[in-house]
Motif scaffolding. Structure first.
Motif, mmCIF file in Angstrom:
data_model
loop_
_atom_site.group_PDB
_atom_site.id
_atom_site.type_symbol
_atom_site.label_atom_id
_atom_site.label_comp_id
_atom_site.label_asym_id
_atom_site.label_seq_id
_atom_site.Cartn_x
_atom_site.Cartn_y
_atom_site.Cartn_z
ATOM 1 N N VAL A 1 22.365 37.603 17.063
ATOM 2 C CA VAL A 1 23.460 37.579 16.100
ATOM 3 C C VAL A 1 24.293 38.849 16.246
ATOM 4 C CG1 VAL A 1 22.151 36.191 14.432
ATOM 5 C CG2 VAL A 1 22.100 38.700 14.273
ATOM 6 N N ASN B 1 31.736 29.468 13.334
ATOM 7 C CA ASN B 1 30.933 30.553 13.888
ATOM 8 C C ASN B 1 31.700 31.342 14.941
ATOM 9 O OD1 ASN B 1 28.645 30.114 12.309
ATOM 10 N ND2 ASN B 1 27.758 28.663 13.772
ATOM 11 N N PRO C 1 26.105 33.818 14.815
ATOM 12 C CA PRO C 1 25.256 33.644 16.002
ATOM 13 C C PRO C 1 26.036 33.915 17.271
ATOM 14 C CG PRO C 1 25.916 31.511 15.129
ATOM 15 C CD PRO C 1 26.392 32.537 14.137
ATOM 16 N N ALA D 1 25.526 35.369 8.875
ATOM 17 C CA ALA D 1 25.255 35.912 10.202
ATOM 18 C C ALA D 1 26.055 35.129 11.220
ATOM 19 C CB ALA D 1 23.762 35.827 10.515
ATOM 20 N N ASN E 1 17.353 31.711 8.297
ATOM 21 C CA ASN E 1 18.074 32.852 7.709
ATOM 22 C C ASN E 1 17.249 33.568 6.649
ATOM 23 O OD1 ASN E 1 19.879 30.485 8.407
ATOM 24 N ND2 ASN E 1 21.380 32.140 8.421
ATOM 25 N N ARG F 1 16.474 35.091 17.442
ATOM 26 C CA ARG F 1 17.875 34.727 17.316
ATOM 27 C C ARG F 1 18.746 35.916 17.704
ATOM 28 N NH1 ARG F 1 21.255 32.884 11.856
ATOM 29 N NH2 ARG F 1 22.667 31.427 12.903
ATOM 30 N N GLY G 1 22.468 30.486 18.217
ATOM 31 C CA GLY G 1 22.018 31.833 18.562
ATOM 32 C C GLY G 1 20.517 31.939 18.772
ATOM 33 N N SER H 1 25.692 42.099 14.201
ATOM 34 C CA SER H 1 25.188 42.863 13.072
ATOM 35 C C SER H 1 26.030 44.116 12.878
ATOM 36 C CB SER H 1 23.727 43.259 13.318
ATOM 37 O OG SER H 1 23.234 44.086 12.293
#
Length: 345
Positions: A50, A15, A79, A77, A206, A48, A102, A52
């Motif tokens: 994240v 991540n 986090p 995604a 998710n 959450r 996240g 984007s």
């Protein structure tokens, strides 16, 4: 606390690398919010943080995909861990940090809002989002807790190949609804105004936007979704779906002590066992248990063999079973334990 599980360390490393890559490519912080619930004293807000795409950051979550989705996208995604998050709901404000996935999950005490749907304001890294929260009145004495997979929609879980196909390949619009379930819930809520419906699932957070759109498209009443993170924990490679359901049921019982619940699930996984345990632990807090029976074909797809309907346990509360929502409605009406709107004269 002991050392972190190797799977969790590997997940965190992945991540972190993904977040660095996406940040370099110009991805921005995005606040995803989930529907919450609460009493007139305290409310629960969830979401959450994240990274984007820049052109998606200002769009509502239900508008970021086309009408046909491939489920694999929702798992890609990154986090954002440890970011400060501020949540305001009525007169209540809380400040927390996003966890290693996240996520944030916070109680807002003393909000002062009347029963009904309201919005919490969530702020993080200069980004603001609204989280819908249902405040449940102190006079409400009935609520529905519903499983999702094979209760609201047909998924053929938990066989891993089929689960992967349903999650990553099958288009969102091709998912099949279980007949009569939305009508059952709408009828019960129509005759029990202000009552909540809580969708409790072992599915991954998710997939929340996909599940939300499915429920809305098929006429299910709005309510909080309580899902889980499929990633590793600090002590194990996989999270326990059973423990997720058990812990959330106990939390709902503590937070909403005036409500007696209708528990709805299916016989394809562990819902009957978990619901019976909860009813035994919380005497008088369960009005009835409704179990959707999978067909023989669905049982074979889910387990590789048909299941026995009788597991030898005696349920501690009223229990009905049926193939779909229409059959469950008729049996619940016959039990006379719920106000279904059906006359018993």
């Amino acid at each position: 606390m002991g050392p972190m599980h190797p799977a969790a360390r590997a997940e965190d490393a992945f991540n972190g690398a993904l977040a660095r890559t996406l940040s370099w490519r110009g991805f921005r912080t995005r606040v995803l919010t989930y529907s919450g619930y609460g009493s007139t004293r305290s409310a629960r807000a969830m979401g959450r943080i994240v990274l984007s795409r820049p052109d998606a950051a200002e769009q509502p979550i239900d508008a970021m995909h086309a009408t046909v989705l491939r489920g694999i996208r929702v798992f890609l995604a990154a986090p954002q861990t440890g970011l400060p998050v501020e949540i305001t709901f009525g007169a209540a404000t809380a400040k927390v940090s996003s966890d290693r996935g996240g996520y944030f999950d916070v109680d807002l005490t003393g909000h002062g809002l009347a029963p009904g749907w309201h919005h919490a304001i969530v702020r993080c890294a200069g980004v603001e989002a609204r989280a819908p929260i249902q405040v449940i009145g102190d006079d409400v004495g009935f609520g529905i807790i519903s499983d999702i997979d094979d209760t609201c929609l047909v998924t053929s879980l938990p066989r891993m190949v089929l689960a992967a196909y349903n999650t990553f390949v099958l288009p969102e619009t091709a998912r099949r609804v279980v007949p009569g379930m939305s009508a059952l819930y709408r009828s019960l809520l129509a005759h029990n105004p202000g009552s909540p419906v809580i969708y409790l699932s072992t599915g991954a957070w998710n997939t929340q936007p996909i599940i939300n759109r499915f429920l809305q498209r098929h006429g299910f009443p709005g309510g909080a979704l309580l899902m889980t993170d499929w990633g590793a924990t600090e002590t194990a490679a996989f999270r326990s779906g059973r423990e997720h359901k058990r812990s959330q049921l106990r939390r709902l019982a503590a937070e909403l002590p005036n409500i007696k619940w209708l528990l709805v699930g299916d016989d394809g996984q562990h819902d009957p066992e978990i619901y019976d345990e909860f009813a035994a632990e919380q005497p008088g807090r369960v009005r009835a248990i409704a179990i959707r029976q999978l067909t023989v074909a669905q049982q074979v797809l889910s387990h590789g063999h048909p299941l026995s309907r009788d597991d030898g346990r005696e349920s501690p509360t009223f229990k009905v079973e049926g193939a779909d929502g229409y059959a469950l409605f008729q049996q619940l009406a016959a039990l006379r334990t719920l106000d279904t709107g059906v006359s018993h004269a």
